[in-house]
Design an enzyme around this catalytic site. Sequence first.
Site, PDB file in Angstrom:
ATOM      1  N   SER A  24     -13.475  -1.737 -30.195  1.00  0.00           N
ATOM      2  CA  SER A  24     -13.673  -0.648 -29.371  1.00  0.00           C
ATOM      3  C   SER A  24     -13.840  -1.286 -27.893  1.00  0.00           C
ATOM      4  O   SER A  24     -14.045  -0.160 -26.961  1.00  0.00           O
ATOM      5  CB  SER A  24     -15.375  -0.376 -29.689  1.00  0.00           C
ATOM      6  OG  SER A  24     -15.600   0.354 -30.815  1.00  0.00           O
TER       7      SER A  24
ATOM      8  N   LYS B 294     -12.199   1.390 -25.778  1.00  0.00           N
ATOM      9  CA  LYS B 294     -12.907   2.626 -25.022  1.00  0.00           C
ATOM     10  C   LYS B 294     -13.055   2.460 -23.378  1.00  0.00           C
ATOM     11  O   LYS B 294     -13.138   3.477 -22.920  1.00  0.00           O
ATOM     12  CB  LYS B 294     -14.161   3.027 -25.991  1.00  0.00           C
ATOM     13  CG  LYS B 294     -13.932   3.305 -27.284  1.00  0.00           C
ATOM     14  CD  LYS B 294     -15.045   3.277 -28.246  1.00  0.00           C
ATOM     15  CE  LYS B 294     -14.881   3.406 -29.528  1.00  0.00           C
ATOM     16  NZ  LYS B 294     -15.907   3.044 -30.535  1.00  0.00           N
TER      17      LYS B 294
ATOM     18  N   SER C 178     -20.735   4.117 -28.618  1.00  0.00           N
ATOM     19  CA  SER C 178     -19.370   3.750 -29.129  1.00  0.00           C
ATOM     20  C   SER C 178     -18.790   4.640 -29.971  1.00  0.00           C
ATOM     21  O   SER C 178     -18.230   4.247 -31.248  1.00  0.00           O
ATOM     22  CB  SER C 178     -19.457   2.244 -29.696  1.00  0.00           C
ATOM     23  OG  SER C 178     -18.204   1.712 -29.609  1.00  0.00           O
TER      24      SER C 178
END
Length: 376
Positions: A51, A54, A114
């Site tokens: 993640s 991102k 997230s």
Amino acid sequence: MLLMLATASATAVVVTPPAPNVSAKGFVLMDHETGHLIAEQNADMQLAPASLTKIMTVYVVGKELQAGNISLDDEVTISENAWAKKFPDSSKMFIEVGTKVKVSELLRGIIVQSGNDACVAIAEHIAGSESAFASMMNAHAASLGMTASNFVNSHGLHDPDHYTSPRDMAILSKALINETPQMYDIYSEKEFTYNGIKQYNRNSLLWDKSLNVDGIKTGHTSDAGYSLITSAAQGDMRLISVVMGTDSERARKVENKKLLRYGFRFYETVTPYQAGDSFVAHRIYMGDRETVDLGINQSTPITIPRGQAKNLEANFELDKKLEAPLAKGQVVGTLYIQLDGEDVARYPLVTLQEVQQGGWFDRIKDYVLLQLGFED
């Protein structure tokens, strides 16, 4: 020519210990202002970002907002690809297919929660498809000099062709803070509620009162391990800590905290010279004046071990003897800033005034001096 930047009334031994051991596949500790790497291990190793991806997704959103291509108030219709049910075993915002969600909400769904579903929704809104959005991510990565990265999706779920490095993540984080401050401000938000579901920011260091952490992002997959990028400010210094591939949530927190404490305790950002400051008045030949002030056209922040500012030295090299005419701001050499005989920074040395040709007699006199090898 060598000049001391400062003199000390008493010589004190400055001890800077080595960086702490960090239990991770790779890490970087960067001074945000200068880009200097205070500590690193496997900085250029290609690793799965999970993640952390991102951060790039949000950076692209920030750039699109600045360009006026999208608005925070845009309502995004959620496609089946972005449906929360498509992500049963991973983090999500819990958006429902066919509903309309504002870009401002999707951003918090990405940054605070997230949400993989939110990433797909915003990627489709901006680029039409996630693959097209990945092309935009890679174009931005190239423009930032992220040479060890390749993105194939907006969320970071595992793909063998999706990778980055600790150095690249530090470069991206620096750009996020500098270039898209509106986006970065959201990273300090501790919770966000959507669809009646409150979720908390996974960056637990936001709650740590011993450090002024205000970002950035966690990441975890079984392939990538547990990763965390943090940024914190103390006084005039901001640090970015990238820790990738630890073995637990606790480890990624502990290792980041360890690096931030080390950086703030043992390093500092100093600016020996400001843009436009005169470094030296140097003799110029054939001109309407005898000397010209030389300096730099940019401030000179550098990262050095704390307490070593008094030991900085500076010297300069001219490209050739200075002869008129010279324009203001013309590069005539290089300024070197050194510590213990090693260059810690170098900058173009420029003229701070315009110098026009002198009168006939002065030019003849200087010409003769130069031909004879005399310098006055």
